[in-house]
Enzyme design. Structure first.
Site, mmCIF file in Angstrom:
data_model
loop_
_atom_site.group_PDB
_atom_site.id
_atom_site.type_symbol
_atom_site.label_atom_id
_atom_site.label_comp_id
_atom_site.label_asym_id
_atom_site.label_seq_id
_atom_site.Cartn_x
_atom_site.Cartn_y
_atom_site.Cartn_z
ATOM 1 C CD GLU A 171 89.797 -63.549 76.052
ATOM 2 O OE1 GLU A 171 90.380 -63.670 74.965
ATOM 3 O OE2 GLU A 171 90.365 -63.355 77.137
ATOM 4 C CG ASP A 172 84.598 -64.311 77.857
ATOM 5 O OD1 ASP A 172 85.526 -64.379 78.676
ATOM 6 O OD2 ASP A 172 84.242 -63.252 77.318
#
Ligand code: MN
Length: 573
Positions: free
Chosen positions: A75-76
Site C-alpha cells: 500500500e505505502d
C-alpha cells in the site's frame, strides 16, 4: 520500540530462538520504507514495529508478526504482491494482501454501511489474523491521529468507533475495544469528553481510594473461607463506556456503581462461586445486580460473576470474579485461542502446521456458534448467524466504496442488478479493477466494479444462462416477459385475448362487481367461469380482449381494489 526490543519480546514470549522469518520481514520492510516518515514525523518503520509488538504481546504466530511488519509495503511502500510471495511464501503473502485489501474499504458514516463493513471484515476473517493485524494497525494510527488534518481526524475516529471497536468487541478483545473507544472518544465527541474530564475526576479518585482501602478487608474475608486469591485489582470503567452509561442515568455519577470495580481472580470456577457466596455472606447484595456470566456468557464469550453489594461503610461496590483463563479471554478474546493453540504446538503436539491452522479456523467458527446458543436477544442471534451465512459470500465494491454482498460465483451482471434494477436492465459491459470485462465475468472478493450502461439496452434471454442471483433472474425474467407481451399486444392489433384470474372471499354481488370493473374499461367479456380456488375461495376466470399491456395492468389494479379480492393474475391466451 526498536527491532532489538521486538526480538527480545518474541524470544521471551515464544520460548524460541528461531526468529528468522520475523527478522527477514523486518529487513525487507525497513528497506522498502527507507526514507519514509509518518505524518507524526517518526520514521515509517516505527508504525509496523508497534503493530508487530502488540501482536507479539498476544503471542500470535510468527507469520502474523512478519505480516504485521510487512502490512504497508504494498500500500505505502510500492512493493508488489509477487515480491512478498516470492520472499515470504503463501501464508505471509495471504495475510499482507488481506490487510491491504481491507485498507481499501471506505466508510462514510452511514449506519447501513457500518453493518455491511463489519460483515465484510468478518467474512474475510476466515483467517482471523488478518483482522487482528488490521485492528492493531488502526489502534496505532489512532495513537498518532493528532498529526492528521482535522477533518480526517474526525472521519477516522468515527470509523474506529463504529466499525473497529464493535469488531474487537465481537471477537472478545475487551482490552483492545476499550482502547480503540477511548482513543476515538475525544475526536468524535469533544464536548462530552471534556465534560467527563471536568466532572468525573474527583468521584473517580475517591472510588479508587475506597477500593484500595477495602481490598485487605476482602482478602481477609476470602482467606477465612479458604478461597485462594491469585490477583485482586481496582478496575476502572473506561471513559467511553462510562460516558455511554452516564447518558442513560442523567449524567449523575453517583448512580454509576461500577465506576471502579474490584476484580478478583481465583483458580477455578468453583472458587468463583464460593467467593461470590463469601462476599454475599459478608455484605448485603443489591437485588437484581447479581450476574452469572459463567453459566450464561455474553454473546462475545465474556465470562465472569458480577455482583454489587453494600460494602464496608455502607458504600455500594461492584465485584467481578473470574478465573485466570476467563480473564485472559475477556481481555484478548479470539487471540487468546490462537496463542493457546500455538503454545500447544510448540509443546510437541503431533499435528502439521497447516492442519493446526485449519483447526483454529474451525474452532473459531464453532466458537461463534457456541456463543450464539446462549444469546437471549434474537437480534444478537441473527448477527451471529450472519457471519456463517456470509462465509460463502463475496463483497464487491462500487467505485465509491459501497460494499455489495453477493454469493460466490456472482457475475458483473448480478452486481449491476444489486446496485439498481435500472442499471442491470441497461447494462452493456463492466469495468472490474480498471479492466473492461463482459457482463458474464465472474467477480472475486473485493473487486471494484463499475457497470457501463446504454440508454436503450434491454435484458436478453442469454443473460439467464449465466446470472447467479435470484434477484437478477427475477428482474430479467419479468422484463423479457413484459417485452414478449408488448410484442403480442401490438401484433394482434390491439385485441389480445387475456385470461384474467381473480381469487376473492365469497360474497353476494362479487361477480357483479368484477364484471362492472371490466365493463368500465369498455371491454366485452368473451367468456367467464368460476372454480374453487385456494382455501376454497372462488376463483373467477374471465376471458377479455385487451388493447395493451398498459391497459391490462390498470385493469388488474382496479380489480385488486374490489372488496374481498385477495389475488389477481393473468395469462395471455
Ligand atoms: Mn498501517
Amino acid at each position: 520500540m526498536s527491532f532489538a526490543e521486538l526480538k527480545e519480546k518474541i524470544i521471551k514470549n515464544y520460548d524460541t530462538t528461531d526468529i528468522t522469518l520475523v527478522e527477514r520481514a523486518y529487513k525487507f520492510a525497513e528497506k522498502v520504507h527507507e526514507g519514509q516518515t509518518r505524518k507524526s514525523g517518526d520514521a515509517y518503520i516505527t508504525h509496523p514495529l508497534a503493530i508487530a509488538s502488540a501482536l507479539a504481546d498476544l503471542k500470535l504466530d510468527q507469520a502474523t508478526i512478519a505480516a504485521a511488519l510487512l502490512h504497508d509495503v504494498i500500500e505505502d511502500g510500492g512493493a508488489t504482491e509477487d515480491d512478498v510471495k516470492k520472499e515470504f511464501g503463501e501464508d505471509v503473502a495471504f495475510l499482507v494482501e488481506g490487510v491491504t485489501k481491507l485498507g481499501k474499504l471506505k466508510y462514510r458514516g452511514a449506519e447501513r454501511m457500518a453493518e455491511s463493513l463489519r460483515k465484510m471484515f468478518l467474512a474475510t476473517a476466515e483467517d482471523i489474523r488478518v483482522v487482528l493485524i488490521k485492528l492493531m494497525d488502526r489502534a496505532h494510527n489512532m495513537e498518532t491521529l493528532r498529526a492528521l488534518p482535522e477533518e480526517k481526524q474526525k472521519r477516522i475516529a468515527l470509523e474506529t468507533l463504529e466499525i473497529y471497536a464493535p469488531l474487537a468487541d465481537r471477537l472478545g478483545l475487551g482490552q483492545l475495544k476499550a482502547r480503540l473507544e477511548d482513543l476515538a472518544f475525544p475526536y468524535v465527541y469533544p464536548e462530552e469528553y471534556q465534560w467527563l474530564q471536568n466532572n468525573v475526576k474527583e468521584a473517580f479518585k475517591e472510588r479508587v481510594k475506597y477500593i484500595e482501602h477495602i481490598m485487605p478487608v476482602v482478602r481477609e474475608l476470602l482467606s477465612k473461607e479458604n478461597i485462594p486469591v491469585l490477583a485482586m485489582d481496582a478496575r476502572a470503567k473506561h471513559q467511553y463506556s462510562l460516558w455511554r452509561k452516564l447518558a442513560k442515568f442523567d449524567m449523575d455519577v453517583t448512580k454509576i456503581n461500577d465506576l471502579v470495580a474490584l476484580r478478583i481472580i481465583v483458580p477455578t470456577v468453583s472458587d468463583c462461586y464460593q467467593a461470590l457466596g463469601a462476599i454475599h455472606a459478608g455484605w448485603r447484595p443489591l437485588p437484581g445486580k447479581i450476574k452469572d456470566y459463567i453459566a450464561l456468557p455474553k454473546p462475545n464469550g465474556y465470562k465472569s460473576l458480577h455482583t454489587t453489594v453494600f460494602g464496608p461503610d455502607g458504600e455500594i461496590v461492584e465485584f467481578q470474579i473470574r478465573t485466570e483463563e476467563m480473564h485472559e479471554e475477556a481481555e484478548h478474546g479470539i487471540a487468546a485461542h490462537w496463542a493457546y493453540n500455538e503454545h500447544k504446538k510448540t509443546k510437541g503436539y503431533k499435528t502439521s502446521a497447516p492442519s493446526e491452522a485449519d483447526k483454529d479456523k474451525i474452532h473459531w467458527v464453532s466458537q461463534l456458534k457456541d456463543w450464539q446458543k446462549d444469546v437471549p436477544d434474537p437480534n444478537e442471534f441473527l448477527n451471529s448467524l450472519k457471519i456463517e451465512f456470509f462465509k460463502n459470500r463475496i463483497f464487491v465494491l462500487t467505485p465509491k466504496g459501497d460494499a455489495i454482498d453477493l454469493p460466490e460465483g456472482a457475475t458483473a451482471l448480478d452486481f449491476a442488478y444489486h446496485v439498481h434494477s435500472q442499471i442491470g436492465d441497461t447494462a452493456s459491459g463492466a469495468r472490474v479493477n480498471g479492466k473492461m470485462v463482459p457482463l458474464n465475468h465472474e467477480l472475486s472478493n473485493f473487486d471494484v466494479a463499475e457497470i457501463i450502461t446504454q440508454k436503450n439496452k434491454k435484458p436478453s434471454a442469454d443473460w439467464l444462462g449465466f446470472v447467479k442471483t435470484s434477484m437478477a433472474r427475477r428482474h430479467i425474467t419479468s422484463k423479457i416477459r413484459r417485452a414478449e407481451e408488448d410484442r403480442r399486444f401490438s401484433e394482434h392489433q390491439g385485441k389480445q385475448m387475456v385470461e384474467v384470474r381473480v381469487i376473492a372471499k365469497d360474497r353476494v354481488g362479487l361477480v357483479n362487481d368484477l364484471t362492472a370493473v371490466v365493463a368500465s374499461f369498455k371491454i366485452n367479456i368473451k367468456g367467464m367461469r368460476t372454480e374453487r380456488g385456494e382455501r376454497s375461495h372462488p376463483l373467477v376466470l374471465m376471458n377479455c380482449p385487451v388493447k395493451s399491456n398498459d391497459e391490462m395492468r390498470k385493469l388488474l389494479m382496479k380489480l385488486k381494489s374490489v372488496r374481498g379480492v385477495e389475488e389477481v393474475g393473468y395469462r395471455i391466451i
